[in-house]
Design a protein around this motif. Structure first.
Motif, PDB file in Angstrom:
ATOM      1  N   ALA A   3       0.851  -1.185   0.000  1.00 34.61           N
ATOM      2  CA  ALA A   3       0.000   0.000   0.000  1.00 34.61           C
ATOM      3  C   ALA A   3       0.885   1.232   0.000  1.00 34.61           C
ATOM      4  O   ALA A   3       1.972   1.217   0.565  1.00 34.61           O
ATOM      5  CB  ALA A   3      -0.884  -0.005   1.235  1.00 34.61           C
ATOM      6  N   VAL A   4       0.431   2.267  -0.667  1.00 34.66           N
ATOM      7  CA  VAL A   4       1.097   3.564  -0.555  1.00 34.66           C
ATOM      8  C   VAL A   4       0.020   4.632  -0.424  1.00 34.66           C
ATOM      9  O   VAL A   4      -1.139   4.403  -0.756  1.00 34.66           O
ATOM     10  CB  VAL A   4       1.990   3.928  -1.770  1.00 34.66           C
ATOM     11  N   ILE A   5       0.461   5.780   0.074  1.00 37.31           N
ATOM     12  CA  ILE A   5      -0.433   6.935   0.135  1.00 37.31           C
ATOM     13  C   ILE A   5       0.106   7.980  -0.837  1.00 37.31           C
ATOM     14  O   ILE A   5       1.319   8.182  -0.934  1.00 37.31           O
ATOM     15  CB  ILE A   5      -0.459   7.524   1.571  1.00 37.31           C
ATOM     16  N   LEU A   6      -0.786   8.619  -1.554  1.00 38.18           N
ATOM     17  CA  LEU A   6      -0.410   9.730  -2.442  1.00 38.18           C
ATOM     18  C   LEU A   6      -1.066  11.004  -1.925  1.00 38.18           C
ATOM     19  O   LEU A   6      -2.220  10.973  -1.483  1.00 38.18           O
ATOM     20  CB  LEU A   6      -0.921   9.502  -3.857  1.00 38.18           C
ATOM     21  N   ILE A   7      -0.331  12.108  -1.988  1.00 42.25           N
ATOM     22  CA  ILE A   7      -0.911  13.400  -1.612  1.00 42.25           C
ATOM     23  C   ILE A   7      -0.590  14.411  -2.712  1.00 42.25           C
ATOM     24  O   ILE A   7       0.542  14.437  -3.211  1.00 42.25           O
ATOM     25  CB  ILE A   7      -0.332  13.910  -0.267  1.00 42.25           C
ATOM     26  N   GLY A   8      -1.570  15.221  -3.075  1.00 40.80           N
ATOM     27  CA  GLY A   8      -1.346  16.255  -4.087  1.00 40.80           C
ATOM     28  C   GLY A   8      -2.564  16.360  -4.983  1.00 40.80           C
ATOM     29  O   GLY A   8      -3.635  15.885  -4.631  1.00 40.80           O
ATOM     30  N   HIS A   9      -2.357  16.963  -6.150  1.00 39.66           N
ATOM     31  CA  HIS A   9      -3.488  17.079  -7.074  1.00 39.66           C
ATOM     32  C   HIS A   9      -3.548  15.811  -7.915  1.00 39.66           C
ATOM     33  O   HIS A   9      -3.171  15.803  -9.092  1.00 39.66           O
ATOM     34  CB  HIS A   9      -3.377  18.370  -7.882  1.00 39.66           C
ATOM     35  N   ILE A  10      -4.055  14.769  -7.284  1.00 35.67           N
ATOM     36  CA  ILE A  10      -3.972  13.423  -7.843  1.00 35.67           C
ATOM     37  C   ILE A  10      -4.857  13.263  -9.076  1.00 35.67           C
ATOM     38  O   ILE A  10      -4.431  12.710 -10.090  1.00 35.67           O
ATOM     39  CB  ILE A  10      -4.390  12.390  -6.761  1.00 35.67           C
ATOM     40  N   VAL A  11      -6.073  13.785  -8.986  1.00 36.69           N
ATOM     41  CA  VAL A  11      -7.016  13.612 -10.085  1.00 36.69           C
ATOM     42  C   VAL A  11      -6.632  14.499 -11.266  1.00 36.69           C
ATOM     43  O   VAL A  11      -6.577  14.059 -12.408  1.00 36.69           O
ATOM     44  CB  VAL A  11      -8.450  13.932  -9.615  1.00 36.69           C
ATOM     45  N   HIS A  12      -6.318  15.748 -10.961  1.00 34.53           N
ATOM     46  CA  HIS A  12      -6.022  16.707 -12.031  1.00 34.53           C
ATOM     47  C   HIS A  12      -4.690  16.471 -12.707  1.00 34.53           C
ATOM     48  O   HIS A  12      -4.380  17.098 -13.700  1.00 34.53           O
ATOM     49  CB  HIS A  12      -6.105  18.139 -11.475  1.00 34.53           C
ATOM     50  N   THR A  13      -3.880  15.582 -12.170  1.00 37.25           N
ATOM     51  CA  THR A  13      -2.641  15.248 -12.865  1.00 37.25           C
ATOM     52  C   THR A  13      -2.814  13.900 -13.567  1.00 37.25           C
ATOM     53  O   THR A  13      -1.854  13.175 -13.769  1.00 37.25           O
ATOM     54  CB  THR A  13      -1.447  15.194 -11.894  1.00 37.25           C
ATOM     55  N   ASP A  14      -4.052  13.597 -13.963  1.00 39.92           N
ATOM     56  CA  ASP A  14      -4.392  12.413 -14.745  1.00 39.92           C
ATOM     57  C   ASP A  14      -4.148  11.114 -13.983  1.00 39.92           C
ATOM     58  O   ASP A  14      -3.170  10.413 -14.185  1.00 39.92           O
ATOM     59  CB  ASP A  14      -3.615  12.410 -16.079  1.00 39.92           C
ATOM     60  N   ILE A  15      -5.091  10.827 -13.125  1.00 41.01           N
ATOM     61  CA  ILE A  15      -4.975   9.638 -12.282  1.00 41.01           C
ATOM     62  C   ILE A  15      -4.967   8.356 -13.127  1.00 41.01           C
ATOM     63  O   ILE A  15      -4.311   7.377 -12.783  1.00 41.01           O
ATOM     64  CB  ILE A  15      -6.123   9.621 -11.243  1.00 41.01           C
ATOM     65  N   LYS A  16      -5.675   8.405 -14.268  1.00 36.14           N
ATOM     66  CA  LYS A  16      -5.732   7.213 -15.125  1.00 36.14           C
ATOM     67  C   LYS A  16      -4.327   6.898 -15.641  1.00 36.14           C
ATOM     68  O   LYS A  16      -3.897   5.741 -15.655  1.00 36.14           O
ATOM     69  CB  LYS A  16      -6.695   7.473 -16.293  1.00 36.14           C
ATOM     70  N   ASP A  17      -3.630   7.945 -16.028  1.00 42.23           N
ATOM     71  CA  ASP A  17      -2.266   7.762 -16.539  1.00 42.23           C
ATOM     72  C   ASP A  17      -1.359   7.177 -15.441  1.00 42.23           C
ATOM     73  O   ASP A  17      -0.552   6.280 -15.691  1.00 42.23           O
ATOM     74  CB  ASP A  17      -1.750   9.126 -17.015  1.00 42.23           C
ATOM     75  N   THR A  18      -1.516   7.673 -14.218  1.00 36.33           N
ATOM     76  CA  THR A  18      -0.695   7.165 -13.104  1.00 36.33           C
ATOM     77  C   THR A  18      -0.926   5.664 -12.917  1.00 36.33           C
ATOM     78  O   THR A  18       0.025   4.886 -12.800  1.00 36.33           O
ATOM     79  CB  THR A  18      -1.065   7.916 -11.796  1.00 36.33           C
ATOM     80  N   ILE A  19      -2.208   5.284 -12.930  1.00 33.57           N
ATOM     81  CA  ILE A  19      -2.544   3.868 -12.720  1.00 33.57           C
ATOM     82  C   ILE A  19      -2.068   3.019 -13.902  1.00 33.57           C
ATOM     83  O   ILE A  19      -1.455   1.969 -13.720  1.00 33.57           O
ATOM     84  CB  ILE A  19      -4.068   3.707 -12.519  1.00 33.57           C
ATOM     85  N   ASP A  20      -2.333   3.521 -15.117  1.00 31.42           N
ATOM     86  CA  ASP A  20      -1.936   2.757 -16.309  1.00 31.42           C
ATOM     87  C   ASP A  20      -0.445   2.474 -16.330  1.00 31.42           C
ATOM     88  O   ASP A  20      -0.022   1.386 -16.698  1.00 31.42           O
ATOM     89  CB  ASP A  20      -2.307   3.542 -17.588  1.00 31.42           C
ATOM     90  N   LYS A  21       0.341   3.458 -15.945  1.00 31.06           N
ATOM     91  CA  LYS A  21       1.799   3.274 -16.008  1.00 31.06           C
ATOM     92  C   LYS A  21       2.236   2.110 -15.126  1.00 31.06           C
ATOM     93  O   LYS A  21       3.158   1.377 -15.464  1.00 31.06           O
ATOM     94  CB  LYS A  21       2.517   4.563 -15.622  1.00 31.06           C
ATOM     95  N   VAL A  22       1.599   1.963 -13.975  1.00 24.52           N
ATOM     96  CA  VAL A  22       1.951   0.835 -13.098  1.00 24.52           C
ATOM     97  C   VAL A  22       1.384  -0.460 -13.682  1.00 24.52           C
ATOM     98  O   VAL A  22       2.084  -1.471 -13.789  1.00 24.52           O
ATOM     99  CB  VAL A  22       1.419   1.064 -11.665  1.00 24.52           C
ATOM    100  N   ASP A  23       0.113  -0.408 -14.102  1.00 21.75           N
ATOM    101  CA  ASP A  23      -0.520  -1.624 -14.637  1.00 21.75           C
ATOM    102  C   ASP A  23       0.213  -2.153 -15.875  1.00 21.75           C
ATOM    103  O   ASP A  23       0.275  -3.358 -16.099  1.00 21.75           O
ATOM    104  CB  ASP A  23      -1.989  -1.339 -14.998  1.00 21.75           C
ATOM    105  N   ASN A  24       0.766  -1.218 -16.676  1.00 22.24           N
ATOM    106  CA  ASN A  24       1.431  -1.636 -17.908  1.00 22.24           C
ATOM    107  C   ASN A  24       2.798  -2.270 -17.694  1.00 22.24           C
ATOM    108  O   ASN A  24       3.418  -2.729 -18.642  1.00 22.24           O
ATOM    109  CB  ASN A  24       1.571  -0.447 -18.869  1.00 22.24           C
ATOM    110  N   THR A  25       3.278  -2.272 -16.454  1.00 17.87           N
ATOM    111  CA  THR A  25       4.602  -2.879 -16.226  1.00 17.87           C
ATOM    112  C   THR A  25       4.563  -4.382 -16.470  1.00 17.87           C
ATOM    113  O   THR A  25       5.578  -4.985 -16.791  1.00 17.87           O
ATOM    114  CB  THR A  25       5.072  -2.681 -14.773  1.00 17.87           C
ATOM    115  N   GLY A  26       3.410  -4.987 -16.272  1.00 19.11           N
ATOM    116  CA  GLY A  26       3.333  -6.437 -16.414  1.00 19.11           C
ATOM    117  C   GLY A  26       3.715  -7.167 -15.142  1.00 19.11           C
ATOM    118  O   GLY A  26       3.462  -8.347 -15.000  1.00 19.11           O
TER     119      GLY A  26
END
Lengths: 166, 331
Positions: free
Chosen positions: A86-109
């Motif tokens: 688990a990690v915690i994120l703080i900041g403008h999480i949604v407005h910095t494209d949360i989908k992109d953040t998640i995709d980058k991790v998911d795409n690692t395989g």
């Protein structure tokens, strides 16, 4: 990944070694072998339960080799992700494209974001989120967290990771 | 009986704590053969000098009543350079940019082959190698337990008590102010600014809290740990530092729902010195609350050892200084 497998062996000498050989040939790491000699099936076969770790792309080869040797593979249960973090994120999480953040991790395989809890107190105030990450191994977990940290740096987010990573 | 002539340079909370502890423990010190004679005390403006030994009690009450310790206008550095004594108790405030007057005082003491016991982090966090080399050259003792973790034994634990063990890593909470603010933010679900204000009101946080909340204080302590315990040659600038100012109450409650506290954790291992807020499982030994400090050291023989205690405070820090003094002179 970790694989849990139920096999049925003929009740003749040498069958257990035959069943373990393909696992060792593909450099699998045996975690447990339970040989139920006392629980013969109605067909007179002996159930064996194997648990081992193996690279994902070798599993099909192992199954074919077992079947070629006349061993019945009754069930295969693969558990790809052994590490949960688990990690915690703080900041403008949604407005910095949360989908992109998640995709980058998911795409690692090797890691996936499997849960996200978001708290957005007020417009223009930083949001907070807790992310659950599953990863193939401890090393992959720390690689996934490092990746998140580098994404966070670009997006000016703060990542709070658990102690004991690295 | 061995008479040790000493000066106390810096008469703030820690210096006054040392004076008080020396008064309280005089009989004990005598019983182990140490006769401590404070021949001079300096604060930032004035000095009190008496070759026969100053009266600590009246020095403390004068400081309390008038704000200054003496009537002579003499700096701590002048005292070290001109007055004959064996030990300098250096308790001036930390200056992390230049090492400040503490660095000058310590170097001056070593030039005259005096021993130094200090609570000042600046000189050691910036110029550890130079300070220790100067002490070695003059055959002086230099002890600094009070620089890290207040009353908690850190340096002496690792270097003396656990001698022979190889230290693999250390992590912990080395700043009580940050721990207080984060613990209270969680309890009250209140924003950082509000709990900082509360800590300032209680005297737990400084008026300018930058050193504490930006992780600078923790980083300085880690550098001292890295150099003295892990044999590194690190400086304050080698530490990656993230403070606690961006932590939100929402983050604390999300973490709590997952079974974690958020703590400002300092860690040292072979490859890095790092200060950052981290998730600590609520049942973990490092998850201590309030102003407490805690650290866990991994050793090759003894395994993990965890110590928790008060990381700051006048008498608590003086306790670390007293133990250093006794360590130098008991034999």
């Amino acid at each position: 990944m970790r694989v849990s497998m139920d096999l049925e062996l003929k009740d003749i000498p040498g069958q257990l070694v035959l069943a373990l050989k393909p696992v060792s040939e593909f450099k699998g790491n045996l975690i447990s072998v339970v040989h139920h000699h006392e629980k013969k099936t109605p067909r007179g076969k002996i159930p064996v339960h194997l648990v081992f770790e193996i690279k994902p792309d070798h599993l099909d080869n192992i199954i074919s080799l077992l079947e070629e040797s006349g061993i019945s593979v009754v069930s295969v249960d693969e558990k790809r992700y052994l590490e949960h973090g688990a990690v915690i994120l703080i900041g403008h999480i949604v407005h910095t494209d949360i989908k992109d953040t998640i995709d980058k991790v998911d795409n690692t395989g090797y890691a996936e974001i499997v849960d996200l809890n978001l708290s957005m107190p007020r417009v223009n105030r930083p949001s907070s989120a807790s992310l659950k990450i599953d990863a193939v191994s401890k090393q992959h977990m720390s690689a996934a967290i490092e990746l998140l940290k580098s994404i966070a740096k670009e997006k000016d987010l703060l990542v709070i990771e658990p102690i004991g990573i690295n | 009986m061995k008479t040790i002539r000493a000066s106390i340079i810096g008469f703030g909370a820690v210096g006054r704590g040392v004076a008080q502890v020396l008064l309280d423990k005089n009989d004990y010190l005598q019983s182990i053969g140490i006769d401590m004679r404070i021949v001079a005390i300096a604060d930032s403006k004035t000095a009190l000098v008496d070759h026969q030994g100053v009266d600590l009690e009246s020095a403390l009450s004068r400081k309390k009543e008038t704000g200054t310790v003496g009537s002579e206008i003499m700096s701590g550095t002048e005292i070290i350079r001109t007055l004959d004594h064996e030990l300098v108790i250096e308790t001036t405030p930390t200056d992390i940019d230049t090492g400040g007057v503490g660095l000058i005082n310590m170097m001056a003491a070593f030039e005259r082959c005096m021993d130094v016991v200090t609570s000042n982090k600046g000189p050691l966090a910036l110029k550890y190698g130079e300070v220790i080399a100067a002490a070695k050259k003059s055959g002086s003792h230099c002890r600094f337990e009070a620089t890290v973790g207040g009353a908690m034994p850190v340096i002496n634990l690792a270097c003396d008590v656990l001698a022979g063990n190889r230290m693999i890593s250390m992590e912990g909470i080395f700043n009580g102010t940050c721990n207080y603010i984060l613990s209270r933010m969680m309890e009250e679900q209140a924003p950082y600014e509000q709990m900082l204000a509360e800590a300032q009101e209680l005297g737990i946080a400084e008026k300018d809290p930058t050193y504490d909340v930006e992780g600078i204080d923790t980083a300085s302590k880690l550098v001292i740990v890295a150099n003295s315990i892990f044999g590194m040659n690190a400086s304050y600038r080698d530490v990656t530092v993230t403070g606690i100012t961006r932590i939100t109450p929402e983050a604390l409650s999300l973490a709590n729902a997952d079974g974690f506290a958020i703590k400002l954790i300092g860690e040292v291992n072979d490859s890095r010195i790092n200060v950052a807020p981290k998730l600590v499982p609520l049942s973990h030994p490092l998850a201590v609350g309030g102003t407490l400090n805690v650290f866990s050291v991994q050793t090759d023989l003894a395994g993990p050892i965890t110590i928790t205690g008060k990381g700051a405070g006048s008498i608590e820090t003086a306790s670390a200084i007293l133990s250093d003094i006794i360590n130098i002179y008991k034999n």
